[in-house]
Write an enzyme that holds these catalytic residues in place. Structure first.
Site, PDB file in Angstrom:
ATOM      1  N   GLU A   1      -4.149   3.268  -0.028  1.00 60.75           N
ATOM      2  CA  GLU A   1      -4.027   4.099  -1.219  1.00 60.75           C
ATOM      3  C   GLU A   1      -2.717   4.891  -1.198  1.00 60.75           C
ATOM      4  O   GLU A   1      -2.214   5.260  -0.160  1.00 60.75           O
ATOM      5  CB  GLU A   1      -5.231   5.052  -1.352  1.00 60.75           C
TER       6      GLU A   1
ATOM      7  N   GLY B   1       0.849  -1.188   0.000  1.00 62.17           N
ATOM      8  CA  GLY B   1       0.000   0.000   0.000  1.00 62.17           C
ATOM      9  C   GLY B   1       0.882   1.234   0.000  1.00 62.17           C
ATOM     10  O   GLY B   1       2.094   1.135  -0.216  1.00 62.17           O
TER      11      GLY B   1
ATOM     12  N   CYS C   1      11.540   1.742  -4.005  1.00 60.69           N
ATOM     13  CA  CYS C   1      11.735   1.788  -2.541  1.00 60.69           C
ATOM     14  C   CYS C   1      13.003   1.041  -2.123  1.00 60.69           C
ATOM     15  O   CYS C   1      13.420   1.134  -0.969  1.00 60.69           O
ATOM     16  CB  CYS C   1      10.538   1.191  -1.807  1.00 60.69           C
TER      17      CYS C   1
ATOM     18  N   ASN D   1       6.159   5.282  -8.326  1.00 64.00           N
ATOM     19  CA  ASN D   1       4.802   5.402  -7.800  1.00 64.00           C
ATOM     20  C   ASN D   1       3.777   5.455  -8.941  1.00 64.00           C
ATOM     21  O   ASN D   1       3.822   6.350  -9.774  1.00 64.00           O
ATOM     22  CB  ASN D   1       4.764   6.685  -6.971  1.00 64.00           C
TER      23      ASN D   1
ATOM     24  N   TYR E   1       9.590  -2.566   3.392  1.00 65.01           N
ATOM     25  CA  TYR E   1       9.043  -2.951   2.085  1.00 65.01           C
ATOM     26  C   TYR E   1      10.172  -2.974   1.045  1.00 65.01           C
ATOM     27  O   TYR E   1      10.284  -3.908   0.240  1.00 65.01           O
ATOM     28  CB  TYR E   1       7.952  -1.941   1.718  1.00 65.01           C
TER      29      TYR E   1
HETATM   30  P1  NAD Z   1      -2.247  -4.022  -5.356  1.00 63.97           P
HETATM   31  O1  NAD Z   1      -2.306  -4.060  -3.870  1.00 63.97           O
HETATM   32  O2  NAD Z   1      -3.349  -3.289  -6.074  1.00 63.97           O
HETATM   33  O3  NAD Z   1      -2.184  -5.491  -5.944  1.00 63.97           O
HETATM   34  C1  NAD Z   1      -1.506  -6.537  -5.285  1.00 63.97           C
HETATM   35  C2  NAD Z   1      -2.423  -7.745  -5.323  1.00 63.97           C
HETATM   36  O4  NAD Z   1      -1.736  -8.831  -4.678  1.00 63.97           O
HETATM   37  C3  NAD Z   1      -3.742  -7.529  -4.557  1.00 63.97           C
HETATM   38  O5  NAD Z   1      -4.858  -7.748  -5.395  1.00 63.97           O
HETATM   39  C4  NAD Z   1      -3.683  -8.563  -3.448  1.00 63.97           C
HETATM   40  O6  NAD Z   1      -4.949  -9.135  -3.114  1.00 63.97           O
HETATM   41  C5  NAD Z   1      -2.721  -9.595  -4.027  1.00 63.97           C
HETATM   42  N1  NAD Z   1      -2.159 -10.438  -2.975  1.00 63.97           N
HETATM   43  C6  NAD Z   1      -1.696 -10.029  -1.766  1.00 63.97           C
HETATM   44  N2  NAD Z   1      -1.341 -11.104  -1.040  1.00 63.97           N
HETATM   45  C7  NAD Z   1      -1.568 -12.198  -1.814  1.00 63.97           C
HETATM   46  C8  NAD Z   1      -1.410 -13.595  -1.602  1.00 63.97           C
HETATM   47  N3  NAD Z   1      -0.932 -14.076  -0.448  1.00 63.97           N
HETATM   48  N4  NAD Z   1      -1.747 -14.441  -2.599  1.00 63.97           N
HETATM   49  C9  NAD Z   1      -2.255 -13.957  -3.782  1.00 63.97           C
HETATM   50  N5  NAD Z   1      -2.434 -12.650  -4.026  1.00 63.97           N
HETATM   51  C10 NAD Z   1      -2.084 -11.768  -3.051  1.00 63.97           C
HETATM   52  O7  NAD Z   1      -0.825  -3.440  -5.741  1.00 63.97           O
HETATM   53  P2  NAD Z   1      -0.314  -2.766  -7.086  1.00 63.97           P
HETATM   54  O8  NAD Z   1      -0.242  -1.303  -6.844  1.00 63.97           O
HETATM   55  O9  NAD Z   1      -1.063  -3.269  -8.237  1.00 63.97           O
HETATM   56  O10 NAD Z   1       1.183  -3.319  -7.126  1.00 63.97           O
HETATM   57  C11 NAD Z   1       1.532  -4.468  -7.897  1.00 63.97           C
HETATM   58  C12 NAD Z   1       2.985  -4.818  -7.649  1.00 63.97           C
HETATM   59  O11 NAD Z   1       3.795  -3.700  -8.003  1.00 63.97           O
HETATM   60  C13 NAD Z   1       3.329  -5.129  -6.191  1.00 63.97           C
HETATM   61  O12 NAD Z   1       4.310  -6.122  -6.145  1.00 63.97           O
HETATM   62  C14 NAD Z   1       3.901  -3.826  -5.682  1.00 63.97           C
HETATM   63  O13 NAD Z   1       4.753  -4.033  -4.590  1.00 63.97           O
HETATM   64  C15 NAD Z   1       4.624  -3.329  -6.907  1.00 63.97           C
HETATM   65  N6  NAD Z   1       4.798  -1.858  -6.910  1.00 63.97           N
HETATM   66  C16 NAD Z   1       3.698  -1.064  -7.054  1.00 63.97           C
HETATM   67  C17 NAD Z   1       3.866   0.320  -7.054  1.00 63.97           C
HETATM   68  C18 NAD Z   1       2.674   1.238  -7.218  1.00 63.97           C
HETATM   69  O14 NAD Z   1       2.867   2.467  -7.168  1.00 63.97           O
HETATM   70  N7  NAD Z   1       1.468   0.744  -7.417  1.00 63.97           N
HETATM   71  C19 NAD Z   1       5.141   0.878  -6.929  1.00 63.97           C
HETATM   72  C20 NAD Z   1       6.227   0.024  -6.770  1.00 63.97           C
HETATM   73  C21 NAD Z   1       6.051  -1.346  -6.792  1.00 63.97           C
END
Ligand code: NAD
Length: 320
Positions: free
Chosen positions: A188, A78, A120, A175, A146
């Site tokens: 969020e 998050g 991060c 981000n 994280y």
């Molecule tokens: P998100 O939280 O919308 O999606 C992550 C999904 O993983 C969720 O739907 C959640 O239910 C699922 N999940 C969590 N635990 C689980 C489990 N044990 N088994 C199966 N599913 C599981 O996040 P996002 O923003 O779409 O991010 C996607 C990826 O990108 C993540 O790895 C995040 O760390 C990485 N990331 C995102 C951002 C960003 O700004 N959104 C930035 C850097 C990295």
């Protein structure tokens, strides 16, 4: 037809990725721990699995004729509020998912493995500092747990790749924001949180913003990130790749962009809160060498995101 398994497809970025791969003619299996409306419904198949469990990871990858590409985006994650308050859950849950998924991937002899890392993993920066390249991740000093887990997961995936000859591709996302992202509930991220606050505020009102508004960030629109994921996964370039927008703004500039798109005049009340690092500036030379470039300015992306969040806010506050 290529077969892909997208992990975390109930989530924001992977949900958009599912749709992108389907448009490209892939057969797609979406996997997530919870059913959500966006990505899974666009996939050919949806499995609800807890990927902290090795057997579940193996089940996710059991496909007749094998899996060509695995996209590992599942994570317990998050924005800063969540990262600051859920350190143990982040370290445990994400390490389990990432350890088991790469192990299952080599056992299942998948063709290629993509891992979603994050900027991060980098140390904090001073405002105006020169851009960090991927190699500048070391010596490592992430600002939060994280980031440490992501770095460990990167290294684990690369170690498996070396030992078992599995092509591993890694992107460090900046981000990300866009429609269908988390906009309420405590997970969020800043762009969605600001859009929500602006949508909720009456014209002429005031919104609370964490920190003094001077922290420097860049925000990437989700369609651009998804294009970067596809370019990274299908490329021959090994090693982590920064993917983000090169438009850096202060948090106050983000707020001004959102209020401008909303057409509202709002005052900002800077309050204490988990702000995270002071500044960001990353080189995108590696991913741009693949012909990729972020196409949306912050204003372009907010113009597509704000109306979606404003409509979600309206629906959530409409009494039936
Ligand atoms: P998100 O939280 O919308 O999606 C992550 C999904 O993983 C969720 O739907 C959640 O239910 C699922 N999940 C969590 N635990 C689980 C489990 N044990 N088994 C199966 N599913 C599981 O996040 P996002 O923003 O779409 O991010 C996607 C990826 O990108 C993540 O790895 C995040 O760390 C990485 N990331 C995102 C951002 C960003 O700004 N959104 C930035 C850097 C990295």
């Amino acid at each position: 037809m290529k077969r892909a398994v997208v992990c975390g497809a109930g989530g924001f970025v992977a949900g958009h990725l599912v749709k992108r791969l389907r448009r490209d003619g892939y057969w797609v299996r979406a996997v997530d721990i919870v059913a959500r409306p966006y990505g899974p419904s666009a996939a050919d198949e949806y499995l609800e699995l807890d990927l902290r469990d090795l057997l579940a990871c193996e089940q996710a990858l059991r496909v007749d004729d094998g899996v060509d590409e695995v996209y590992q985006l599942a994570a317990d994650m998050g924005g800063m509020g969540f990262i600051d308050s859920a350190e143990c859950e982040i370290m445990r849950n994400n390490a389990l998912i990432n350890l088991n998924m790469i192990d299952a991937a080599v056992r299942s002899r998948v063709g290629r493995y993509f891992f979603s890392s994050s900027v991060c993993i980098y140390r904090d920066m001073a405002v105006g500092e020169a851009a960090l390249t991927e190699a500048d991740a070391y010596p490592a000093l992430p600002d939060n747990e994280y980031g440490w887990e992501k770095l460990y997961a990167e290294r684990t995936a690369q170690a498996y790749g070396r030992r078992f000859g599995l092509p591993v591709r890694i992107a460090r996302f900046q981000n990300c924001y866009g429609p269908e992202g988390t906009w309420t509930g405590g997970r969020e991220k800043a762009p969605a949180a600001i859009c929500r606050k602006v949508a909720e505020a009456p014209d002429g009102g005031t919104i609370d913003v964490w920190g003094d508004g001077t922290a420097v960030r860049s925000y990437i629109y989700v369609d651009d990130l998804v294009e970067g994921i596809v370019a990274t996964t299908t490329s021959d370039l090994e090693g982590p790749m920064n993917i983000g927008s090169s438009q850096y703004v202060s948090v106050d500039e983000l707020v001004a962009t959102v209020t401008g798109v909303a057409g509202k005049r709002l005052a900002t009340n800077h309050v204490d809160g988990p702000v995270g690092v002071r500044s960001r500036n990353f080189s995108h030379a590696r991913v741009e060498s693949l012909g990729w470039v972020a196409r949306h300015s912050l204003r372009d992306g907010i113009e597509k995101t704000y109306p979606w969040i404003a409509e979600e806010v309206r629906r959530a506050t409409t009494v039936v």
